[in-house]
Design an enzyme around this catalytic site. Structure first.
Site, PDB file in Angstrom:
ATOM      1  N   ASP A   7      -4.376   3.182  -0.823  1.00 26.74           N
ATOM      2  CA  ASP A   7      -3.157   3.893  -0.650  1.00 26.74           C
ATOM      3  C   ASP A   7      -2.109   3.689  -1.284  1.00 26.74           C
ATOM      4  O   ASP A   7      -1.883   4.901  -1.226  1.00 26.74           O
ATOM      5  CB  ASP A   7      -3.138   2.667   0.705  1.00 26.74           C
ATOM      6  CG  ASP A   7      -4.046   3.125   1.781  1.00 26.74           C
ATOM      7  OD1 ASP A   7      -4.831   4.502   2.276  1.00 26.74           O
ATOM      8  OD2 ASP A   7      -5.284   2.530   3.136  1.00 26.74           O
ATOM      9  N   CYS A  48      -6.029  -6.049  -4.404  1.00 29.79           N
ATOM     10  CA  CYS A  48      -8.172  -6.015  -3.410  1.00 29.79           C
ATOM     11  C   CYS A  48      -8.361  -4.334  -3.414  1.00 29.79           C
ATOM     12  O   CYS A  48      -9.601  -4.400  -2.821  1.00 29.79           O
ATOM     13  CB  CYS A  48      -7.441  -6.357  -2.123  1.00 29.79           C
ATOM     14  SG  CYS A  48      -6.050  -6.054  -1.034  1.00 29.79           S
ATOM     15  N   GLU A  99       0.263  -0.950   0.066  1.00 31.36           N
ATOM     16  CA  GLU A  99       0.090  -0.369  -0.014  1.00 31.36           C
ATOM     17  C   GLU A  99       0.431   1.717  -0.636  1.00 31.36           C
ATOM     18  O   GLU A  99       0.351   2.557  -0.243  1.00 31.36           O
ATOM     19  CB  GLU A  99      -0.919  -0.417   0.957  1.00 31.36           C
ATOM     20  CG  GLU A  99      -1.909  -1.219   1.108  1.00 31.36           C
ATOM     21  CD  GLU A  99      -2.736  -1.113   2.292  1.00 31.36           C
ATOM     22  OE1 GLU A  99      -3.978  -0.406   2.038  1.00 31.36           O
ATOM     23  OE2 GLU A  99      -2.306  -1.075   3.154  1.00 31.36           O
TER      24      GLU A  99
HETATM   25  C1  PEP Z   1      -6.152  -0.028   0.302  1.00 30.16           C
HETATM   26  O1  PEP Z   1      -6.096   0.599   0.674  1.00 30.16           O
HETATM   27  O2  PEP Z   1      -6.657  -0.337  -1.191  1.00 30.16           O
HETATM   28  C2  PEP Z   1      -7.524  -1.069   0.247  1.00 30.16           C
HETATM   29  C3  PEP Z   1      -8.350  -2.558  -0.842  1.00 30.16           C
HETATM   30  O3  PEP Z   1      -7.586  -0.854   2.018  1.00 30.16           O
HETATM   31  P1  PEP Z   1      -8.732  -0.092   2.257  1.00 30.16           P
HETATM   32  O4  PEP Z   1      -9.424   1.160   1.057  1.00 30.16           O
HETATM   33  O5  PEP Z   1      -9.555  -0.647   2.798  1.00 30.16           O
HETATM   34  O6  PEP Z   1      -7.388   1.866   3.135  1.00 30.16           O
HETATM   35 MG    MG Z   2      -5.950   0.869   2.448  1.00 28.60          MG
END
Ligand code: PEP
Ligand code: MG
Length: 583
Positions: free
Chosen positions: A465, A512, A441
């Site tokens: 992120d 993801c 991230e």
């Molecule tokens: C992301 O940062 O891509 C992620 C899947 O986590 P979140 O959106 O929960 O920060």
């Molecule tokens: Mg994230």
């Protein structure tokens, strides 16, 4: 007034509906004068609003469950009585006559008078009744603002927002969920960006949505007919008949297209040249597995466990966390569950009451996610034990967010080992060989992906992120949300680096973040070598359709060319051409 408005398209789909202007707080009531001849018309308007408020309450009463506690049903009866109380009705009407003012102003003046009387009372019980007066008056005010046939979305039951397009300054994820239960057509907000959690939720619930529409609440009028296009970000106000016919036919086509997609439900995802692709879903709560299964019977590649903390606004016990994970596992019926350890901090924070210490100016760069867990090992061990215990009941893997360095992984593994020892001492079952992975991230993690891969079982790219940190913009700051660009060459290079590290280290790489759920990037990602997607439930079949119609070798060839481009606009155009060529 403009015939069209534009905002940021965050959740695809076209919908047509009447506007419901949602004021979380009621707007300031302003006084305006009316002529002597209009006084009776104004009183009729007030009466219609009062009657509608009464109807709403009666409807709520008929729809609440039989086992609802008595004090709740009693509170509805009290409000019904208050609506008909002469003190509220007659004095408001007299005020309209005497002062020749609008109904909202007269009602507010009357409520202020009543509240003053209550304030002067000594009896604490009667004093609390003043809240009831305010609630009843607010209900009438909302009916005055939005017209008689509308209702208030802050009611958990009995509201009538079906087929409405909600226009709001901003919506919390809870507002969005509540409105979805009432089957709204779509929503428009003044604030928010593509990565706000409400936008993510809208996508996962399949509600067409546009955010970042300046002044929407003032430009769009209650009850006005709107067409919202969640793919282009356009809002058409009171469109002519021929446009409406065109939009209706587009909606019909889209419905048919989505219906056809269901032929792919529970079929494998595999490219035309035989490459198997793993397609999992993202969830926030165990209940979301049900939604996932409406589209496909598959596993979970991202379970955002911090939602349990945020929704209850407290740190759940090991037992509560364990039960929660077990529920998700049970619904998954043998499909794998990837549990992300709590990602608290920055955009996913507990309420102020649980916060201590100095004001944080830069929470996205602060003590969040794994950093916070390592700072408070007891809190972390609690969750690690819960995850390990769940692994005794089905296929579970553990994923660590916001990792920047292998030393963090070493510390996590040490704590996992400690949690295992504790569970052994308690004679509890768990999967001794549970797989541990990290999210990529931050650019540092992507650059060090080879080192991380050598210590872990899998990596998963969190593009939300990763893009935020690579392009140095705050994902929850609307002023800079325009900087979100998954096709920025720097972002693509970091993704490619991570994929290469997985290939060399023989470690599975998944994605993801939201980029994985967006069909415009699927072919490019396949061409770059991504073999594991974890996406919004609502996108599962769309992505599968693309995978199953793709030829990996051809995509690889095209993607290599795209990765050599340096200007984001050129890349965007090349990706559009790639999509057109193979669609
Ligand atoms: C992301 O940062 O891509 C992620 C899947 O986590 P979140 O959106 O929960 O920060
Ligand atoms: Mg994230």
């Amino acid at each position: 007034m403009p015939a069209a408005l534009k905002g940021i398209a965050v959740s695809k789909g076209i919908c047509i509906g009447q506007a419901y202007v949602y004021y979380r707080e009621l707007p300031e009531v302003l006084e305006y004068s009316i002529s002597k001849y209009d006084a009776n018309k104004e009183i009729k308007r007030f009466e219609r609003a009062r009657d509608e408020a009464q109807l709403q309450l009666k409807k709520i009463k008929t729809t609440i469950a039989k086992d609802t506690p008595h004090d709740i049903t009693q509170f509805i009866d009290t409000h019904l009585l208050m609506l008909n109380d002469p003190v509220l009705y007659e004095d408001t009407v007299s005020h309209i006559h005497a002062r020749l003012c609008n109904a909202e102003w007269a009602l507010q003046a009357q409520v202020e008078r009543i509240i003053k009387v209550f304030d002067e009372m000594d009896d604490p019980y009667l004093k609390t009744r003043k809240d009831d007066i305010t609630h009843v008056a607010d209900r009438i005010q909302r009916c005055l603002i939005n017209g008689p046939e509308n209702n208030s979305p802050d009611e958990k039951i009995g509201s009538n927002l079906k087929d409405r397009i909600i226009v709001a300054d901003d919506l919390t994820p809870a507002d969005t969920l509540l409105m979805q239960h009432q089957k709204i057509a779509g929503f428009i907000t003044e604030y928010g960006g593509p990565l706000s959690h409400t936008a993510i939720l809208a996508r996962s619930l399949g509600i067409p949505a546009i955010v970042g529409v300046n002044n929407a609440k003032h430009i769009l009028q209650a009850n006005e007919w709107l067409v919202l296009d969640g793919s282009t970000g356009e809002i058409h106000i009171d469109p002519p008949k021929k446009d409406l016919t065109r939009f209706r036919s587009l909606i019909r086509d889209e419905r048919q297209r989505r219906k056809n997609l269901f032929d792919l439900k529970n079929k494998s995802s595999q490219t035309l040249d035989g490459l198997k692709i793993t397609l999992h879903g993202n969830i926030d709560r165990p209940e979301d597995v049900r939604t996932l299964r409406q589209f496909d019977h598959t596993g979970v590649g991202l379970y955002r466990t911090e939602i349990l903390f945020i929704e209850h606004n407290e740190i759940p016990s090991e037992e509560a966390q364990f039960e929660n994970y077990k529920r998700a596992l049970r619904s998954l019926k043998g499909h794998p569950l990837t549990i992300r350890t709590m990602d608290l901090g920055a955009d996913k924070e507990l309420s102020d009451s649980l916060q201590h210490g100095p004001l944080i100016h830069n929470p996205a760069l602060g003590l969040r996610a794994v950093r916070r867990c390592l700072k408070d090992p007891e809190l972390f061990l609690n969750q690690l034990r819960a995850i390990l215990r769940a692994s005794g009941y089905g296929p579970v893997q553990m994923m660590i967010p916001m990792v920047t360095c292998v030393s963090e992984i070493d510390q996590v593994i040490e704590l996992v080992d400690q949690a295992k020892l504790e569970l052994k001492a308690r004679r509890m079952r768990f999967d001794e060989h549970i797989k541990i992975g990290a999210m990529i991230e931050v650019p540092a993690a992507a650059l060090a992906a080879d080192c991380l891969a050598s210590r872990l079982d899998f990596l998963s790219i969190g593009t939300n992120d990763l893009i935020q940190y690579t392009l140095a913009f705050d994902r929850i700051d609307d002023e800079v949300s325009y900087l979100y660009n998954p096709l920025h060459p720097a972002v693509l290079k970091l993704i490619q680096m991570t994929l290469n590290a997985g290939e060399t280290g023989s470690v599975n790489i998944s994605m993801c973040g939201e980029m994985a759920s967006d069909t415009q990037y699927t072919r490019l990602l396949l061409g770059m070598g991504l073999k594991n997607f974890s996406v919004q439930a609502n996108s599962l079949l769309d992505i599968k359709r693309i995978i199953n119609n793709s030829h990996i070798e051809k995509l690889r060839f095209e993607s290599e060319k795209i990765l050599k481009l340096s200007h984001p606009d050129q890349i965007k155009q090349a990706v559009n051409e790639l999509n057109q060529k193979f669609s």
